[in-house]
Structure formats: structure tokens, C-alpha cells
Design a protein around this motif. Structure first.
Motif, PDB file in Angstrom:
ATOM      1  N   TYR A  71      51.205 -13.764 -19.597  1.00 30.86           N
ATOM      2  CA  TYR A  71      50.762 -14.353 -18.333  1.00 30.86           C
ATOM      3  C   TYR A  71      50.243 -15.759 -18.584  1.00 30.86           C
ATOM      4  O   TYR A  71      49.948 -16.121 -19.720  1.00 30.86           O
ATOM      5  N   ASN A  72      50.119 -16.529 -17.487  1.00 33.21           N
ATOM      6  CA  ASN A  72      49.591 -17.905 -17.558  1.00 33.21           C
ATOM      7  C   ASN A  72      50.235 -18.711 -18.682  1.00 33.21           C
ATOM      8  O   ASN A  72      49.593 -19.524 -19.325  1.00 33.21           O
ATOM      9  N   SER A  73      51.503 -18.472 -18.940  1.00 29.10           N
ATOM     10  CA  SER A  73      52.204 -19.193 -20.000  1.00 29.10           C
ATOM     11  C   SER A  73      53.598 -19.494 -19.478  1.00 29.10           C
ATOM     12  O   SER A  73      54.553 -18.810 -19.795  1.00 29.10           O
ATOM     13  N   GLY A  74      53.701 -20.487 -18.605  1.00 30.02           N
ATOM     14  CA  GLY A  74      54.982 -20.792 -17.984  1.00 30.02           C
ATOM     15  C   GLY A  74      55.356 -19.780 -16.923  1.00 30.02           C
ATOM     16  O   GLY A  74      56.510 -19.690 -16.528  1.00 30.02           O
ATOM     17  N   GLY A  75      54.389 -19.005 -16.464  1.00 32.09           N
ATOM     18  CA  GLY A  75      54.631 -17.930 -15.495  1.00 32.09           C
ATOM     19  C   GLY A  75      54.221 -16.613 -16.115  1.00 32.09           C
ATOM     20  O   GLY A  75      53.550 -16.586 -17.138  1.00 32.09           O
ATOM     21  N   ARG A  76      54.628 -15.523 -15.469  1.00 27.13           N
ATOM     22  CA  ARG A  76      54.274 -14.207 -15.993  1.00 27.13           C
ATOM     23  C   ARG A  76      55.545 -13.390 -16.105  1.00 27.13           C
ATOM     24  O   ARG A  76      56.453 -13.498 -15.289  1.00 27.13           O
TER      25      ARG A  76
END
Lengths: 639, 396
Positions: free
Chosen positions: B199-204
Motif C-alpha cells: 500500500y501507499n507505494s504507487g497505489g495498492r
């Protein structure tokens, strides 16, 4: 021109003084309920952009001493205290305060705070332990300090709400099993626990199930390493919220960022990846009903003849380096002061308000931290993960509290950083750099031998933080004096601070426990308190030194009697029905828990009451048919 | 070798002299059986992975503290490629496949040829510079899509023309297969990587459990790269409720043109917003064709480059396990990625061991080479419990 100058004479439903932790939560909830909220921030708000965050990171990287305020730029219009302001001194006291805070007490108040958007919550460590049920009635149960007008059960729901806002990671079942904390049936935290550090696991390996003797009571205490709840991203718990799970908030200023904690170990003063909660994440969720105005130093809360507050007077400035301001006023139905325990008290004293009890500014508390450090015989891998992930919890509770202050025995995961300035101090020592420029430089190591020695030393460093409960003492207080002013002419806080014998006995017992633990670990204890340290004192023949924890509390204390407390159980001023004082200042006792979570729970609980007050104020008049007139309508001829 | 650059009309990439490696590409046809579909998805997994080392190389060769905007643009793209790879693995698991990552055939040599394209575009491990950004533009370019392959007994002889066409073909194959086989997406749910692990890394990440979620995954993969058709933005706002973000192609375009897109800009207008100053000299110059074998045996650089590849092999195993029933292994993979970052930075900061090249300002680099021997060694290391567990055992 600062937009703060444009607001003169405007009217809002609520004014919140301070865009820090408590103020951000209050503004979020009231804004989402539709109230028009104005948040006035004394400092600047650049930290809520990504370039602002990067600037803070770079300032932190390049600062020589990595203190909590190191990443954040100075502001002469709204100055902040720094822990570096307290320096050794040979005089009446062993210390001198050379910064924003004026200090006059026997011991230094060794804690800072930050006046900027996000507030002191920008450099918190990120631990969210709840207070114990017994912490709310220390006077009744243990004979010291002050009781709360409410108890754990009154806060249960609000603790859960606060844990949602912060996104707490932890193991609720373990908290119940090891500390006896009650939770609602089937409750889990929003995220699974932060994995315990390798240091924690070494501690558990050596110490779990062993006992030490509390020298204050001669009672045995069993040791057990317990994982601490954190306000830090780990793995969202799919079982949270009845199976709906939890979605962690993004980083502020950069979308798709703010992942799980990757162990940079610089939680205080700044989390590079924003895995740690900070109040700006709450501000990012504000509705359009919330207006934030920065560079607006509130100088006075204004009050009408009927005792109701009408708004605030503030100083709008443009340039933090140029302390020049214009004075403005703004009005609201409710004023919420949430400016940090010391700043809120200072503002109330300057406004000459809310103080019929004479308790404003008194009962200043912190968690005095006694550090103990040593070297393990083998590598323990510090600096991997957050600054601390676990603690020994049994010293927080029980009958020993009648004899001495309790403490939370926190296992540090950043070597001797706090205790001795590692790793910088280790490098200096091995390079032979003397402590003062007047001594000759000693023999130095370089290259591979230096790296090997450093790796060996730092890899074996362990430290404990004994975080003691401080009891409310009316003499520990914030005052103001017209002779001590800041650049905008506002009175600076004058502190008088000391430790009670109850706390000193706690330190005495903690030191005894510390020696036993180092023995059990087979570690070489290196704890040494220097007699020229600003906080050094002797108690029954032994020298101690302590640090502040940044947990300022108690200065607008809550109670159930208007004669002896400043606010009621809703954090509402006894003297002014539409003035709320929200923050750690309301807490009558602080137990051994880092106070941010409890402060959040209290703030959210107050929002409910503020909403009710505002609704009553705005209730429309009900138009009923007028009762039959005794006389004819005015248009008709009267008799 | 010369490639005509669509941006400038000039010929580019003339520095690459060696033949280009090619990743295995499925025949130009619509997959009509489940094993065929799995083969296509495994190829998609390799395609997503192919882009990551070049982007990381561009990012990590930026000198410390310089070009922060470009650094974060590259980082955002790399994270999204990792998300795409994870979603492809989810699709492959959903249709009962077994993603293969820890295999020397999975990892291409560089320079590689841009797959699913007619042009001979070299994808090389370039240091930060205009050519590196142009490589990204080639990979992510939004193109008018040619027709899908015709159905027939033999593969359509025309061949692949774009990555978008490749994914559209997978989408079409899945759609047709799902009509015939309602249980197409009945793969083991525990093999799916969900938002709790990414998550919170280019989207989930999200699990792929049916045709709808599979189509959403493909839509995300195509549009985060090329943009929502006719727009410069990716679909994150629609899919995740996040702020509007530029698609990869347009992020690269901003860096290339040293100018940001404004609020009304379109793909045709190009960026007309505020200036985005880039210091093209604030980067380590490296050899885009460097191999470990270039470095003298037993030299420090050689050892460091080999060590990098060994840790890279460990990462491949952790990803392989994450996509094969142990999604929690992603937690162990992330520290290894950070370790690779630090090891790469050490290499880039070091002058090339060949004095002649060092004199020209060329630095050493990470080569991202993987051999069977390295994979075996890394597996052994993991199986004996590299890290904390072994140390703890030694205490007892």
C-alpha cells in the motif's frame, strides 16, 4: 502580505488556536460536521508540502546535534524552545536556560516543543500506549498527585476513536494479557503490531520470566518484554472494524507514498518516509469548512462582560526572520485553545482568563527519563527499526506506587544515541578528539581498524529509558512576567520545575533494577551521570541525571470542582462556558504512558460536547402561533 | 545501431554496439487455452520486471541531493512498475499459474531490445541523463494501437507492435476464456497479494478473483504507464480515490523538457507549466553496457559488483516466494531492496577501475546480472536463515 491580515473582524463558528495535534483533530471533526472552523497557527506551514518535508530532512541531515527540533527552521516571531537551551552553569543552580524559556526552578525542565504547522507531533517518537485504569485515580489508590474526574471506562470509546485517527499498530490481546488493559469485545488495532526489534528479542531471550527485586519495596518483579502500540504504519489488520480493514493515510505532499515503517530509526526528530503518523496527515483530511491561517500569533483571548469569550486578538506577521506584526481580531461562538501545555497556559495568563481557581500554569508535568546504558558481549544490531519497539511493563502498576513513582522501562533501539550522542561520539572518541579544544588530541584510528572498532562498539550498544511518572505539584508551574518578552512583545513562559521525593525515590529504585538487569544480561554497564550535567542532583548520597521526554502536561488541569481545577471533564473552562482548553494541559495525572494517545482521546471526546454546544446555539427559534393577545394588534386602535 | 527518436527526429542510442538481448515473447495471437494464457501472463511478468533495473539505474546515479524532482519522478514510476508486477502475479495466480521469478531465464541481459515493438530500441542500464529519460519515453509511449492478432490456425505473421497491444490481447483472451470457463479465476486465494502487504507505494495491490478485478488490473497497468486515453493523467483518482497523477510517459516528458505540465495541458500540447530545472551534469557517468567481467578479478569494484548481484539474487527469491503462496515475504523483500540501493550507490560513487575510463569520468556500476550459480547460493543463504534468526540461534 500574509493572508492573516485579511481576517480582521471576520466571524466563525469555532476558532482553534494551534494547528498541532489536538487542534488538527478538533478541526477535522468539527469541519466534517459542517461548522466553519478557523485554525490559527503561530508558526509557518511549509512542512505540509513535499519540498518542505525535504528541506526539513536536509536540515536534519546537516545539523551537528540531532535534537528533536533539529530539522525545523528557527522563527524569531514565534520562537520555540530547544533542548540545547539548557546549559551547565555554576551558580545557584547547576543549569542556565539561554533560549525562549525562562527557567527559575531547582531543576531544569529539559523539554522542547515546536511552534509550526503540525506542532510538536512532528517529532514525537510514535508510541501510543494507553493509560492504565489505575492511573486515573492515583490520589485515591496510591496517595500522590491528582485524580481524574473521569476514568478509563469513560475514555474507552474515545481511545478506540483516537487509535483510528492515528492508525495504531499493536497487539491488543497482548496488551490485555500482559498489562490487563480492557478493550471492547473482539477489538483489534487498525494495524498489526510493529515487529519487535532484534534488540528486543535478545532481551526476551535473556530476561523473559526472570525476576528482579524492587529495592523500594523488596518485592520481586517478573520481567517480560511486551510490544508497544505504535502510531506507525505496519500491516493493516483485515479484521479491524468488523472485517472492513484499515487503509493507512498517504504521506503529506506526495501521493502514493507513506508506506510501512522501513526502520530508518530517526523517528525523533523526523520520519523520512512518513510511515509515522503526524498531525499533517489529519490536516490533509480537513473539509473545506476548515480554514488554516499561519503566521498568526494569538496574543489574547477576548471576553465579554457576561463571561463568554468572543474571539481572539492575534498578531499577523509576514516574515519569520522579521518580528514585525500587525494586530487583528477575529470572532467566534466557541474558542478552542490547543497550543501546547506551556503555550496554552501562557496565553491564558496573558489574557487574565479562566483562572479563578489559581491553577492555570500549575501542575506542570513531564516524564523524567533516567537513561541507563551498557555494552553487550555480542552484537545486538541496534538502529534497525523504530527508536523503540518494546518495554518491560510491570513496573508501571501495583502497590509499589505507594512507595515510589512507577516507570515504564523502555528498551531503546538506537544504541547510546540519547545517552551519549552515539554514533557521533564514538567516532570522535576513536579519532582521538578531546572533549575540549584545550586538551591535546589523542591517538587516532583510521581506515579499516576504525570501521571495525566502530562496528563492534555500536553493534553492542544497549540502553534503557526509565520513563517515570511525575505527580502533579502546584509549585511546578508556568508564569509570566512583563520583564520577559519575545520579539513580538508577548510574554515568554517562565518555568519553575522540580522533582518530588516520590519521583526521586522512583529513580533510586529504578537504578537498583537497572543494575540487576545489566547483571542478568552479562552486560558491561556504562551508565555515568556527570556532576556538571544541567539536570544532575543528589538524593540520599547518590547522583542522578535525567532528561525531559517532551510530554508537557497538567497546566490547565481538569477536575470536578471549579475551585480547584481549570476545566471540567469536557476540557471546558469552568469560568467561560464557550472556552475549551484542549491538550495535555488538561491531564491531572499522566501515568507512565506517552500522552499523545490519551490527549487525542480527550480531544475527540470534547468535540462531541463542542458540537452539542454549537447546535444549541444555532437551534432555530420555533415559531408557534402566538397566544391570544390581550390587546388588539398594533395596527388596530388601542383602547 | 541507430534509432530514430520520435521526439527530436534525430537518431539516438548510437553508443550501443553490442547485439541486444531479447526476452521471450509469446507468438502474435490471442491466447485460447488456459496454459496459453498463463504463458502470456508469465511473459507480462518478465516485461514489467524488465523496466525496473534501467529506471533504478537512472535514479541511483543522480548525485546525492541533486535533481530531487527527477529523483521522485523516477521513484514514483519504479514503484508503479513494482505494483504492476505484483498485479500480473495476482492474475497469473488467479488463473492457476505459478509465477516464476527466481530463474536466470526470467532476468534479461542488458542492453535488451524493447519488446513488443518493431523498432530496435535498446533498453540499457543508463546513468541519469537525456538518453535514460528517452529510454523511458520509448517504453511508456502511448501509441495508437494497431489491430489485435487475427484468429487462425497459425500465429498472425504481422507481429507485435506495442506493449498496449500485448495487454489488450491478454485482456481479449481472458474475456473469451472466462465466457467458456466460469471457474477461470478460481486460483488459491491465499496466493494473492492484497493491500495489507502492498500500500501507499504507487497505489495498492488488490486480489484478482474474477474477470472484473482482472480487467481492472490490466486497465491500471496500461493507464498508469501511458495515461488514460487522450489524457496526461493515470487512473488512480478513479480507481483508488487518490489525487490526480501524471502517467509515466508524461512524468518522463516533464523531466526531458525541463518543464511541468499545467492544469490544461494535453498529450498534444506538451508541458507548458512552470520550469523544472534539471542539472544533467549532477549524475555519475557510467558505461551502459558494463558487465561484472569488465572489472579486474579480485578488485574491490569486482567484489562489490558481484556482491550486488548476489543480493539481487536474494531479492528474486523473496519475490518468488511472495508470489508463490507467501505474500508476507514482501516484508522481507523491502529491506533487501534498500540494501541494493545502498550497494548500488557505493558502486556509482566509485571511479571505473580501468584508469583510462576513469580519466574520462566513467564510474563503476551495478550490472543486475543473474546466473544459476548465484541463485543457488542465494537460496542456500536464505534457507540457512540469513539475518536475525541465525544470530538468535547462536545465542542459545
Amino acid at each position: 502580505m500574509s493572508p492573516a491580515r485579511d481576517l480582521d473582524g471576520h466571524r466563525y463558528d469555532v476558532i482553534v488556536v494551534g494547528a498541532g495535534w489536538a487542534g488538527s483533530l478538533v478541526a477535522k471533526r468539527l469541519g466534517s460536521q459542517g461548522w466553519r472552523v478557523l485554525v490559527l497557527e503561530a508558526g509557518t506551514t511549509t512542512l505540509d508540502t513535499w519540498p518542505g518535508h525535504l528541506d526539513a530532512m536536509n536540515t536534519f541531515y546537516s545539523s551537528l546535534i540531532k535534537v528533536p527540533n533539529a530539522p525545523y527552521r528557527a522563527n524569531t516571531a514565534a520562537p520555540s524552545p530547544s533542548v540545547l537551551d539548557t546549559v551547565p552553569h555554576k551558580g545557584v543552580h547547576r543549569y542556565q536556560s539561554v533560549g525562549y524559556l525562562v527557567q527559575e526552578g531547582p531543576l531544569p525542565y529539559g523539554t522542547d516543543y515546536l511552534r509550526a504547522g503540525g506542532g510538536t507531533g512532528m517529532h514525537w517518537l510514535g508510541l501510543t500506549p494507553r493509560m492504565l485504569p489505575q492511573d486515573f485515580k492515583v490520589r485515591t489508590e496510591f496517595g500522590y498527585g491528582r485524580d481524574w474526574p473521569i476514568g478509563y471506562d469513560d475514555l474507552q470509546h474515545w481511545y478506540c476513536e483516537a487509535e483510528r485517527e492515528i492508525g495504531v499498530a499493536g497487539d491488543a490481546a497482548e496488551q490485555t494479557r500482559e498489562i490487563g488493559l480492557p478493550f471492547p469485545e473482539g477489538y483489534v488495532f487498525p494495524m498489526h503490531e510493529i515487529p519487535s526489534s532484534y534488540v528486543d528479542r535478545v532481551m526476551a531471550e535473556h530476561l523473559d520470566g526472570k525476576t528482579v527485586v524492587d529495592p523500594g519495596t523488596d518485592e520481586p518483579v517478573e520481567l517480560r518484554v511486551v510490544n508497544t502500540p505504535h502510531g506507525r504504519n505496519s500491516t493493516p489488520n483485515q479484521a479491524y472494524d468488523g472485517g472492513r480493514g484499515f487503509r493507512p493515510q498517504d504521506a503529506v505532499g506526495l501521493p502514493n507514498y507513506g508506506e510501512r515503517c522501513v526502520g530508518n530509526a530517526s523517528c525523533t526528530p523526523i520520519c523520512p518516509v512518513q510511515a509515522k503518523y503526524n498531525p499533517l496527515k489529519t490536516q490533509a483530511q480537513w473539509s473545506r469548512k476548515v480554514t488554516l491561517i499561519d503566521r498568526a500569533v494569538v496574543s489574547r483571548v477576548l471576553v465579554a462582560d457576561n463571561g463568554r469569550v468572543t474571539g481572539v486578538e492575534y498578531q499577523a506577521y509576514d516574515d519569520p526572520a522579521t518580528p514585525v506584526a500587525t494586530t487583528r481580531t477575529v470572532e467566534a461562538d466557541v474558542v478552542v485553545v490547543a497550543a501546547h501545555a506551556i503555550e496554552s497556559a501562557r496565553l491564558l495568563l496573558a489574557s487574565e482568563l479562566a483562572n479563578s481557581s489559581d491553577q492555570v500554569g500549575r501542575n506542570l508535568m513531564d516524564h523524567p527519563v533516567m537513561l541507563a546504558w551498557g555494552l553487550m558481549p555480542h552484537q545486538v544490531g541496534p538502529f534497525r527499526g523504530p527508536g523503540s519497539t518494546s518495554a518491560f511493563e510491570r513496573f508501571r502498576m501495583g502497590e509499589s506506587r505507594k512507595e515510589h513513582a512507577p516507570w515504564r522501562l523502555v528498551i531503546a533501539n538506537w544504541g547510546w544515541t540519547w545517552a551519549a550522542g552515539s554514533p557521533g561520539s564514538d567516532v570522535a572518541e576513536m579519532l582521538g578528539i578531546p572533549e575540549t579544544p584545550f586538551q591535546q588530541r589523542k591517538k587516532a584510528l583510521y581506515g579499516v581498524p576504525l570501521r571495525e572498532r566502530l562496528g563492534d562498539r555500536i553493534g553492542r550498544q544497549i540502553a534503557f529509558q526509565f520513563e517515570l511518572e511525575q505527580d502533579a505539584q502546584p509549585g511546578n508551574r508556568v508564569t509570566i512576567d512583563r520583564r520577559h518578552r519575545d520579539a513580538l512583545g508577548n510574554c515568554r513562559p517562565i518555568l519553575s520545575y522540580d522533582l518530588s521525593d516520590h519521583v526521586k525515590k522512583g529513580m533510586q529504585a529504578a537504578m537498583g533494577v537497572s543494575h540487576q538487569i545489566f547483571d542478568l544480561l552479562g552486560a558491561e554497564e556504562r551508565t555515568a551521570y556527570q556532576a556538571d550535567a544541567p539536570s544532575y542532583f543528589e538524593y540520599e548520597g547518590t547522583g542522578y541525571a535525567f532528561n525531559g521526554a517532551g510530554h508537557g502536561c497538567g497546566t490547565h488541569v481538569m477536575g470536578d470542582d471549579r475551585r480547584t481545577s481549570v476545566v471540567d471533564q469536557w476540557q471546558r473552562s469552568w469560568d467561560h462556558a464557550n472556552l475549551y482548553l484542549v491538550g495535555c494541559g488538561s491531564m491531572p495525572s499522566i501515568g507512565t504512558s506517552n500522552p499523545s494517545l490519551t490527549m487525542s482521546a480527550l480531544a475527540l471526546r470534547s468535540v462531541e460536547r463542542i458540537h452539542q454546544d454549537l447546535t444549541e446555539l444555532h437551534r432555530p427559534l420555533v415559531l408557534r402561533p402566538a397566544p391570544a393577545p390581550e390587546y388588539a394588534h398594533p395596527t388596530e386602535a388601542r383602547p | 545501431m541507430t534509432v530514430r527518436d520520435p521526439l527530436t527526429g534525430l537518431t539516438g542510442f548510437t553508443d550501443i554496439k553490442t547485439p541486444l538481448a531479447e526476452i521471450e515473447q509469446p507468438p502474435f495471437e490471442i491466447p485460447r487455452t488456459v496454459p496459453k494464457l498463463r504463458y502470456f501472463l508469465q511473459a507480462a511478468l518478465a516485461l514489467e520486471f524488465l523496466t525496473i533495473p534501467p529506471y533504478l539505474t537512472a535514479m541511483y546515479t543522480i548525485k546525492p541531493g541533486a535533481n530531487q524532482e527527477a529523483w521522485y519522478a523516477l521513484r514514483a514510476v519504479v514503484l508503479e512498475e513494482m505494483l504492476h508486477m505484483t498485479l500480473v502475479a495476482n492474475m497469473l495466480n488467479a488463473v492457476g499459474g505459478k509465477p516464476v521469478v527466481a530463474d536466470p531465464r526470467f532476468v534479461t541481459d542488458y542492453p535488451a531490445k524493447l519488446p513488443y515493438a518493431k523498432e530496435q530500441v535498446p533498453i540499457a542500464l543508463r546513468g541519469f541523463g537525456r538518453e535514460a529519460i528517452r529510454t523511458g519515453l520509448w517504453i511508456e509511449r502511448p501509441e495508437k494501437m494497431e489491430d489485435l492478432p487475427r484468429t487462425g490456425k497459425e500465429p498472425d505473421p504481422r507481429g507485435w507492435t506495442s506493449i498496449g497491444q500485448f495487454y489488450a490481447t491478454i485482456r481479449e483472451g481472458m474475456r473469451r476464456l472466462a465466457e467458456k470457463q466460469p471457474d477461470l479465476f478460481d486460483g488459491d486465494l491465499t496466493r494473492q497479494v492484497g493491500p495489507e502487504d502492498f500500500y501507499n507505494s504507487g497505489g495498492r495491490a488488490f486480489p484478482v478473483t474474477d474477470l472484473a478485478s482482472a480487467l481492472k488490473a490490466i486497465e491500471l497497468i496500461s493507464e498508469q504507464g501511458e495515461g488514460v486515453p487522450g489524457s496526461i493523467y493515470n487512473p488512480d483518482e478513479r480507481l483508488f480515490g487518490q489525487a490526480n497523477e501524471l502517467a509515466h510517459y508524461f512524468r518522463f516528458m516533464e523531466v526531458h523538457e525541463e518543464r511541468r505540465y499545467g492544469p490544461l495541458d494535453t498529450p498534444a500540447s506538451g508541458p507548458t507549466g512552470p520550469a523544472l530545472p534539471i542539472d544533467w551534469t549532477a549524475a555519475y557517468r557510467i558505461d551502459p553496457q558494463a558487465k561484472v567481467a569488465d572489472y579486474p578479478p579480485d578488485s574491490e569494484v569486482r567484489l562489490a559488483a558481484e556482491h550486488f548481484n548476489q543480493v539481487y539474487a536474494r531479492l528474486l527469491w523473496l519475490l518468488d516466494r511472495s508470489f508463490n503462496g507467501e505474500p508476507k515475504q514482501l516484508q522481507a523483500a523491502i529491506p533487501v531492496m534498500l540494501e541494493l540501493r545502498d550497494l548500488a550507490a557505493q558502486l556509482y560513487a566509485n571511479p571505473h577501475p580501468d584508469p583510462a575510463r576513469a580519466a574520462k569520468g566513467v564510474h563503476a556500476s551495478a550490472t543486475f546480472e543473474i546466473t544459476q550459480a548465484e541463485l543457488l547460493a542465494a537460496k542456500k543463504q536464505l534457507d540457512t536463515g540469513a539475518g536475525a534468526t541465525a544470530l538468535l540461534a547462536s545465542l542459545a
